[in-house]
Design a protein around this motif. Structure first.
Motif, mmCIF file in Angstrom:
data_model
loop_
_atom_site.group_PDB
_atom_site.id
_atom_site.type_symbol
_atom_site.label_atom_id
_atom_site.label_comp_id
_atom_site.label_asym_id
_atom_site.label_seq_id
_atom_site.Cartn_x
_atom_site.Cartn_y
_atom_site.Cartn_z
ATOM 1 N N PHE A 203 69.467 56.125 93.524
ATOM 2 C CA PHE A 203 70.380 56.945 92.346
ATOM 3 C C PHE A 203 69.195 57.796 91.572
ATOM 4 C CE2 PHE A 203 72.874 53.190 93.263
ATOM 5 C CZ PHE A 203 74.042 53.610 93.560
ATOM 6 N N SER A 205 66.805 60.499 89.903
ATOM 7 C CA SER A 205 67.121 62.277 89.519
ATOM 8 C C SER A 205 66.102 62.827 90.403
ATOM 9 C CB SER A 205 66.683 62.289 88.153
ATOM 10 O OG SER A 205 67.588 61.583 87.195
ATOM 11 N N PRO A 210 70.526 61.780 96.450
ATOM 12 C CA PRO A 210 71.309 61.310 95.507
ATOM 13 C C PRO A 210 72.000 62.384 94.646
ATOM 14 C CG PRO A 210 68.949 60.348 95.496
ATOM 15 C CD PRO A 210 69.247 61.560 96.656
ATOM 16 N N ASP A 211 71.350 63.640 94.696
ATOM 17 C CA ASP A 211 72.027 64.751 93.903
ATOM 18 C C ASP A 211 73.277 65.243 94.668
ATOM 19 O OD1 ASP A 211 70.075 65.161 91.971
ATOM 20 O OD2 ASP A 211 69.251 66.871 93.047
ATOM 21 N N ARG A 214 76.124 62.149 93.872
ATOM 22 C CA ARG A 214 76.567 62.345 92.647
ATOM 23 C C ARG A 214 77.561 63.371 92.572
ATOM 24 N NH1 ARG A 214 71.374 60.258 90.601
ATOM 25 N NH2 ARG A 214 70.442 62.371 91.412
ATOM 26 N N ALA A 218 81.720 63.390 91.915
ATOM 27 C CA ALA A 218 82.399 63.941 90.899
ATOM 28 C C ALA A 218 83.231 64.844 91.263
ATOM 29 C CB ALA A 218 81.113 64.451 90.038
ATOM 30 N N THR A 333 77.557 54.390 100.628
ATOM 31 C CA THR A 333 78.237 54.744 99.391
ATOM 32 C C THR A 333 79.535 54.747 99.327
ATOM 33 O OG1 THR A 333 76.449 56.785 99.461
ATOM 34 C CG2 THR A 333 78.265 57.079 97.887
#
Length: 357
Positions: A203, A205, A210-211, A214, A218, A333
């Motif tokens: 997770f 940044s 991970p990007d 995310r 979303a 995931t």
């Protein structure tokens, strides 16, 4: 394909620094499955959510919350637990973060390693140490051939350079204190330099997978800062199991100590754009990505490792290619979306699949 042989860990006392991170959580899972006595020393999990908490790792291991910059606390942990094997992974691991906080990066990655090696030097129990650095320790001249272990060390940015320093100071401690020549005491100490790792539960940044996760969760487009950069991507279980095999083997055969590149086959050194294309195809649901190069701080555009030494000397070879690694990441995931219990079960299943071959 042969099984990964970690039977030698049964009953062994193993200390991991950085156990609350992404890589450390996977290593803890492998060691717990191998019936080792595991203690971790690290800061609180670096992200929220965090794989360490999702997987409820501390129910089956001893977790010490501490900073590797605190030598006294680290020393007390060594004295209490008396580890036989030490895997050092605690670090400030992000290039972009190192530009924002260079002092903290050097304190953690350099003095943290010094503190760790001082604890080993003053311990009577430790027999084997693996210091985990990075493929970014090399002076990167953007060459097409992979870097070998004897190439010059001189990482460019504060993160990469601090890991080069960690690498070099480990050489000094090994020669001066662990060779048996000056102190009369031998400890098997090696350095492992790994490429970019991916897998379920990362997770962090400013990391591409991970990007991707995310954005997918979303329902947004994936923003890719540099789609043409080439990196050696591998599933997190590849280096984790390589480190553990190295730590065991060098305990039995001191001739194996040294520096090792741990990375994927050359075919799995791919551009970021290619990686994201594969992720998009695996995820589905109309996911897309967009090129938004942001002109951020310097990062190498081309980087890969030559892992011939690990293949020839240790008999280690990667088991999952980059598409397998992405598939496992998406699988984990989507299990996590169903809940933490499903995510823990998926993690345990993937460890079993990898170890059994």
């Amino acid at each position: 394909m042969n099984n990964v042989n970690l039977d030698g860990y049964k009953g062994k006392r193993v200390l991991i620094t950085g156990h609350t991170g992404f890589k450390g959580s996977w290593m803890s899972a492998v060691l717990i499955r191998s019936d080792a006595e595991v203690v971790g020393y690290a800061l609180e999990p670096p992200t929220n959510p965090a794989l360490f908490e999702i997987a409820n790792m501390d129910r089956d291991m001893k977790s010490v919350i501490g900073d590797v910059r605190d030598c006294a606390h680290l020393m007390r942990t060594f004295e209490e637990f008396q580890p036989e094997i030490v895997i050092h992974m605690a670090a400030q691991p992000l290039v972009r973060e190192s530009y924002l906080h260079p002092l903290e990066t050097y304190e953690t990655n350099v003095m943290g390693t010094v503190n760790l090696l001082e604890c080993v030097r003053k311990s009577d129990s430790v027999k084997s140490v693996v210091n985990v650095t990075t493929d970014k320790v090399y002076r990167n001249v953007e060459q097409e051939k992979g870097y070998i272990e004897t190439d010059e060390l001189d990482g460019y940015d504060p993160y990469s350079n601090s890991k080069s320093c960690s690498d070099i100071l480990t050489h000094s401690y090994r020669r001066c204190f662990f060779s048996g020549d000056n102190s009369g005491r031998r400890v098997a100490v090696s350095i492992a330099r790994a490429g970019n790792v991916i897998g379920g539960g990362d997770f962090a940044s400013n990391r591409i997978v991970p990007d991707c996760v995310r954005a997918a969760m979303a329902g947004e487009d994936i923003v890719v800062r540099n789609p043409h950069s080439i990196r050696p991507y591998q599933h997190v279980l590849e280096p984790v199991c390589a480190y553990l095999e190295l730590a065991l083997k060098q305990m039995e055969d001191a001739s194996l100590i040294g520096e090792y590149n741990i990375g994927p086959d050359e075919s799995d050194c791919v551009t970021t754009g290619t990686l994201v294309d594969s992720f998009v195809n695996l995820w589905g649901d109309g996911l897309r990505w967009i090129d938004k190069y942001d002109g951020g701080p310097h990062e190498a555009s081309f980087l890969k490792l030559d892992c011939t030494k690990a293949h020839d000397v240790l008999g280690w070879k990667p088991r999952w290619n980059v598409n397998d690694a992405l598939d496992k990441t998406v699988e984990w995931t989507k299990c996590w979306i169903e809940g933490d219990v499903k995510a823990r079960e998926c993690m345990e299943k993937q460890v079993r699949e990898y170890v059994r071959g």
